[in-house]
Structures are given as structure tokens and as C-alpha cells.
Write a protein that holds these residues in place. Structure first.
Motif, PDB file in Angstrom:
ATOM      1  N   ILE A   1      61.397 -43.992 -44.707  1.00 53.32           N
ATOM      2  CA  ILE A   1      60.459 -44.076 -45.828  1.00 53.32           C
ATOM      3  C   ILE A   1      59.101 -44.522 -45.306  1.00 53.32           C
ATOM      4  O   ILE A   1      58.987 -45.567 -44.655  1.00 53.32           O
ATOM      5  CB  ILE A   1      60.936 -45.062 -46.906  1.00 53.32           C
ATOM      6  N   LEU A   2      58.071 -43.742 -45.610  1.00 54.30           N
ATOM      7  CA  LEU A   2      56.700 -44.099 -45.266  1.00 54.30           C
ATOM      8  C   LEU A   2      55.900 -44.263 -46.548  1.00 54.30           C
ATOM      9  O   LEU A   2      55.751 -43.319 -47.332  1.00 54.30           O
ATOM     10  CB  LEU A   2      56.061 -43.026 -44.388  1.00 54.30           C
ATOM     11  N   LEU A   3      55.399 -45.456 -46.767  1.00 54.93           N
ATOM     12  CA  LEU A   3      54.559 -45.760 -47.931  1.00 54.93           C
ATOM     13  C   LEU A   3      53.114 -45.442 -47.592  1.00 54.93           C
ATOM     14  O   LEU A   3      52.613 -45.842 -46.536  1.00 54.93           O
ATOM     15  CB  LEU A   3      54.705 -47.234 -48.303  1.00 54.93           C
ATOM     16  N   ALA A   4      52.418 -44.736 -48.485  1.00 56.32           N
ATOM     17  CA  ALA A   4      51.000 -44.414 -48.279  1.00 56.32           C
ATOM     18  C   ALA A   4      50.340 -44.269 -49.646  1.00 56.32           C
ATOM     19  O   ALA A   4      50.457 -43.225 -50.280  1.00 56.32           O
ATOM     20  CB  ALA A   4      50.838 -43.140 -47.463  1.00 56.32           C
ATOM     21  N   VAL A   5      49.658 -45.312 -50.097  1.00 53.21           N
ATOM     22  CA  VAL A   5      49.064 -45.293 -51.437  1.00 53.21           C
ATOM     23  C   VAL A   5      47.584 -45.668 -51.433  1.00 53.21           C
ATOM     24  O   VAL A   5      46.967 -45.739 -52.502  1.00 53.21           O
ATOM     25  CB  VAL A   5      49.832 -46.226 -52.398  1.00 53.21           C
ATOM     26  N   GLU A   6      47.000 -45.904 -50.261  1.00 53.83           N
ATOM     27  CA  GLU A   6      45.585 -46.234 -50.210  1.00 53.83           C
ATOM     28  C   GLU A   6      44.728 -44.977 -50.379  1.00 53.83           C
ATOM     29  O   GLU A   6      45.213 -43.848 -50.206  1.00 53.83           O
ATOM     30  CB  GLU A   6      45.260 -46.927 -48.878  1.00 53.83           C
ATOM     31  N   PRO A   7      43.437 -45.130 -50.699  1.00 49.18           N
ATOM     32  CA  PRO A   7      42.555 -43.966 -50.841  1.00 49.18           C
ATOM     33  C   PRO A   7      42.463 -43.164 -49.539  1.00 49.18           C
ATOM     34  O   PRO A   7      42.662 -43.707 -48.451  1.00 49.18           O
ATOM     35  CB  PRO A   7      41.202 -44.604 -51.191  1.00 49.18           C
TER      36      PRO A   7
END
Length: 352
Positions: A119-125
């Protein structure tokens, strides 16, 4: 500055390559109402260009009536996956999940990882992602710092502002966050760049002074006057100071949970491309503040759960607080001196 689709797709392909994505593997992109549309479209395009089988799983938001903020880390209770067995099965059947929603500190995330799914989290602009595309050098540096934590039995943090915190170590593992997922069952966050662990249950003690210019997250605010936390038996037992202390105290009291006051993860930032000053350039709803969490030389501590490291403590409240100008010692040896990372010759050569 805005980011072109071409540049963001290229960034995604770099991260996916570091994450060892292979043609024919299954990638599920997990999304919700707050997912950034350019992150989503470019992630799908990049994965398809690399030959992956790509799915999108879009889930409705939850907890609006409970959270005091729109920040995805402001309330860590149930998630859109809670009780959603069909969605969990789809994610467990995937080789890689790109989390553009935020599953942090959830039992569902642990279940998915235990199946071997990455799982890779990526929620920044997009511009934050592009500025902090991870590298193998990031991995080497963070892993070297984590190896020092593994060997230590106490972390001692002091500062000229008055912090004097002692945390016994050894009960929980050291965690390396370097921005990509290169092993089965691994979770990471792009962007990141820090090493951390959790104090032994009930062991943290001393004083933490959150000084002027330090940052509160998810409040996403720079402290204007010092906040003094008294830490006893692993918990912040007093929050003293002026208006900032009152605001922090009221926010934490809203969860009506004594576990919210526990000292959670502790560690330091190792990402030179992250900047302490960046938070002041963004609207609060545009970022979750990863620059603040990862900038080089911070002492990052949190209040709240420890289940992310295998502990039993859960709470919907999770507050990250990066401090400047601290000295961090492992078994009496400085690893950060007044906000500057200290590396051994071996670590420095390993990171190059």
C-alpha cells in the motif's frame, strides 16, 4: 507552480518502478470524495503505461458528523472499508494499492497488508509529490537511521526551549518511511523521509515544550507562544500555556478519550527537500502537511494510537507535532543536534 500531466506521470512511474511494479500485476487505486483529480488520472496512466492491470475503487466518505476538520487525519475512527468485505477482498487480491483516500491507523489496512499486498499512500498536491519524488538514497539514509533506533534502549530529547523527554525503547519496532513500497506487505507514504518508533508502553516521561514556530497537525498552524506538556507514565497529563495551549486542549478534549493523550510515535525528519516554512504557503485544506512531518532535523512526536506498530492502543485522535531545534539522543549519543542531523561516516557513505 502547477504541474503538467507529463511531469506528474513521470514522477508516478519513478515511484512505481522503485516499488517494483511489474507488467501484468494488479493495481487498485483507492479513492474518495477528496481525492485530487490530477493525482488520480496520472496514477492510472502511469500504471497502465507500465503494463499493470488497473482498477479504481471509489468509496464514500464517513465520519463527517464526528470530525472537527476536513483533514483526512483529523479523525481516525471507522473508515469506508469498515465492514465492507467486498472492497477489502478486492484490495487483498491486488499486488499494489495506491491509497489516494487515506486508510491510516485502521484494522482494515493491517488486514490488507497481512495478505502481502503493498500500500502506497499519496494524498498531497501534485507539486509536493513532484518536489519530493523518493530516491534510493532516501531509502538508504532512512534505513540507516532506523537501524540506530533498533539498537537503542532510550531516546532522550532536549531543547533550549525546555523540552526534556525520556522514552524507553525496545517494545516496538523501528519504522522507516522513505516514500515507496519495495517489499510485499509494506506500507509507505509518498512524500516522506523519516525514521520513527514508539516508546515502551507507559514509559515516556518528562517535559515537552512546543515552542514558537513549531507546528501542530492536523491544525496546520505555527504555534505563536509556547505550549508545555507534562508527560507521566506515557501520557501527557498537563497542557499549559496561552491561547495555543487552550486550543490544543479543547480539540483533544472533544474526543472524550484518555488514550488521545498517550505519547505515540517518536523520531526525526530526514528529507532535505521538505521545508519547515512550506505550510504557511498553503490553504489548510490543500495539504496534510507532509513537509512539516519530514523536514530534515525535526523531532517529530505524536499523541494518540500505537496500533500502527502492533500495539493495542487505538483512538480516533492523532496529533503530529514536529519540533525545531531539538537534540535527539539514542543511548546518550546525538543523532540530531539542535535541529541538525548527525550521521556517522558509515551512514553518510551508505546514503550517497
Amino acid at each position: 507552480m502547477p504541474v503538467s500531466d507529463h511531469q506528474l506521470i513521470d514522477a508516478w512511474k519513478q515511484v512505481l518502478s522503485l516499488s517494483k511494479l511489474e507488467a501484468g500485476q494488479s493495481v487498485t487505486v483507492l479513492t474518495s470524495a477528496a481525492t485530487h483529480p490530477q493525482n488520480l488520472s496520472c496514477a492510472i496512466t502511469a500504471a497502465q503505461q507500465m503494463g499493470a492491470i488497473v482498477n479504481r475503487l471509489d468509496l464514500p466518505p464517513v465520519n463527517a458528523e464526528k470530525a472537527l476538520s476536513r483533514d483526512s487525519l483529523a479523525y481516525l475512527g471507522t473508515t469506508p472499508l469498515t465492514g465492507n468485505h467486498a472492497a477489502i477482498a478486492a484490495l487483498k487480491a491486488s499486488d499494489l494499492v495506491l491509497d489516494l483516500m487515506t486508510l491510516l491507523f485502521s484494522p482494515e489496512q493491517h488486514e490488507i497488508l497481512a495478505s502481502g499486498t503493498k500500500i502506497l499512500l499519496a494524498v498531497e498536491p501534485p507539486e509536493v509529490l513532484v518536489r519530493m519524488v523518493p530516491t534510493l538514497q532516501d531509502r538508504a539514509r532512512v534505513k540507516a537511521a532506523a537501524a540506530r533506533i533498533v539498537k537503542a534502549r532510550e531516546m532522550h530529547v532536549v531543547s533550549a526551549a525546555g523540552t526534556d523527554l525520556r522514552c524507553p525503547l525496545g517494545q516496538f519496532p523501528a519504522i522507516s518511511e522513505y516514500g515507496f513500497v519495495d517489499e510485499p506487505g509494506r506500507w509507505d507514504h509518498w512524500p516522506s523521509g523519516f525514521a520513527l518508533t514508539f516508546p515502551d508502553e507507559g514509559g515516556a516521561r518528562g517535559t515537552i515544550v512546543i515552542d514558537r514556530g513549531d507546528i501542530l497537525l492536523p491544525q496546520k498552524s505555527y504555534v505563536s507562544e509556547p505550549i508545555r506538556l507534562t508527560v507521566e507514565n506515557g501520557y501527557a497529563t498537563r497542557i499549559e500555556g496561552g491561547l495555543d495551549a487552550e486550543l490544543l486542549g479543547d480539540y483533544m478534549a472533544s474526543f472524550d478519550d484518555p488514550e488521545a493523550y498517550a505519547i505515540s510515535h517518536i523520531g526525526w525528519g530526514l528529507q532535505p527537500r521538505a521545508r519547515w516554512s512550506t505550510l504557511g504557503l498553503y490553504d489548510r485544506e490543500a495539504t496534510i502537511g507532509m513537509d512539516a512531518r519530514a523536514y530534515e532535523g525535526n523531532f517529530l512526536f505524536s499523541l494518540g494510537p500505537n496500533n500502527e506498530a502492533g500495539g493495542s492502543r487505538t483512538t480516533a485522535c492523532h496529533i503530529d507535532i514536529p519540533l525545531r531545534r531539538c537534540t535527539v539522543r539514542l543511548d546518550g549519543v546525538d543523532v540530531v543536534a539542535n535541529g541538525k542531523v548527525i550521521e556517522t561516516t558509515t551512514e553518510a557513505s551508505h546514503a550517497r
